[in-house]
Design a protein around this motif. Sequence first.
Motif, PDB file in Angstrom:
ATOM      1  N   LYS A  43       0.768  -1.280   0.068  1.00  0.00           N
ATOM      2  CA  LYS A  43       0.078   0.027   0.198  1.00  0.00           C
ATOM      3  C   LYS A  43       0.718   1.177  -0.039  1.00  0.00           C
ATOM      4  CE  LYS A  43      -3.895  -2.178   2.013  1.00  0.00           C
ATOM      5  NZ  LYS A  43      -4.105  -3.105   3.132  1.00  0.00           N
ATOM      6  N   PRO A  44       0.428   2.182  -0.804  1.00  0.00           N
ATOM      7  CA  PRO A  44       1.198   3.370  -0.791  1.00  0.00           C
ATOM      8  C   PRO A  44       1.237   4.137   0.469  1.00  0.00           C
ATOM      9  CG  PRO A  44      -0.703   3.651  -2.105  1.00  0.00           C
ATOM     10  CD  PRO A  44      -0.460   2.203  -1.772  1.00  0.00           C
ATOM     11  N   THR A  45       2.481   4.905   0.850  1.00  0.00           N
ATOM     12  CA  THR A  45       2.441   5.599   2.266  1.00  0.00           C
ATOM     13  C   THR A  45       1.538   6.882   2.092  1.00  0.00           C
ATOM     14  OG1 THR A  45       4.597   6.265   1.719  1.00  0.00           O
ATOM     15  CG2 THR A  45       4.619   4.380   3.093  1.00  0.00           C
ATOM     16  N   GLU A  46       1.417   7.486   0.820  1.00  0.00           N
ATOM     17  CA  GLU A  46       1.104   8.593   0.744  1.00  0.00           C
ATOM     18  C   GLU A  46       0.213   8.761  -0.680  1.00  0.00           C
ATOM     19  OE1 GLU A  46       2.853  12.961  -0.344  1.00  0.00           O
ATOM     20  OE2 GLU A  46       3.729  11.990   1.108  1.00  0.00           O
ATOM     21  N   HIS A  47      -0.890   9.462  -0.662  1.00  0.00           N
ATOM     22  CA  HIS A  47      -1.609   9.477  -2.114  1.00  0.00           C
ATOM     23  C   HIS A  47      -1.907  11.026  -2.126  1.00  0.00           C
ATOM     24  CE1 HIS A  47      -4.452   8.398  -5.429  1.00  0.00           C
ATOM     25  NE2 HIS A  47      -5.211   9.537  -4.723  1.00  0.00           N
ATOM     26  N   ARG A  48      -1.681  11.427  -3.428  1.00  0.00           N
ATOM     27  CA  ARG A  48      -1.944  12.648  -3.816  1.00  0.00           C
ATOM     28  C   ARG A  48      -2.789  12.772  -4.991  1.00  0.00           C
ATOM     29  NH1 ARG A  48       1.393  15.543  -7.480  1.00  0.00           N
ATOM     30  NH2 ARG A  48       2.272  13.923  -8.012  1.00  0.00           N
TER      31      ARG A  48
END
Length: 61
Positions: A43-48
């Motif tokens: 899972k990505p640690t950050e989403h933008r």
Amino acid sequence: MLYNEGRGPLWVHHDMECLAFLLAVLTGTARTDYFGHLYEVLKPTEHRFETADLALGTSGQ
């Protein structure tokens, strides 16, 4: 709940209704070998979020 393994005659039984099973698969609480690969995805640690122009590479002309 019964589901077919998708490529042959094998069926898997789970003692719950369809909606409960779907929720368990999506939340990662289902005990099943068939959907085990879903839990291995990093899972990505950050989403933008981006604007449509940035995502599609178009200018705001």
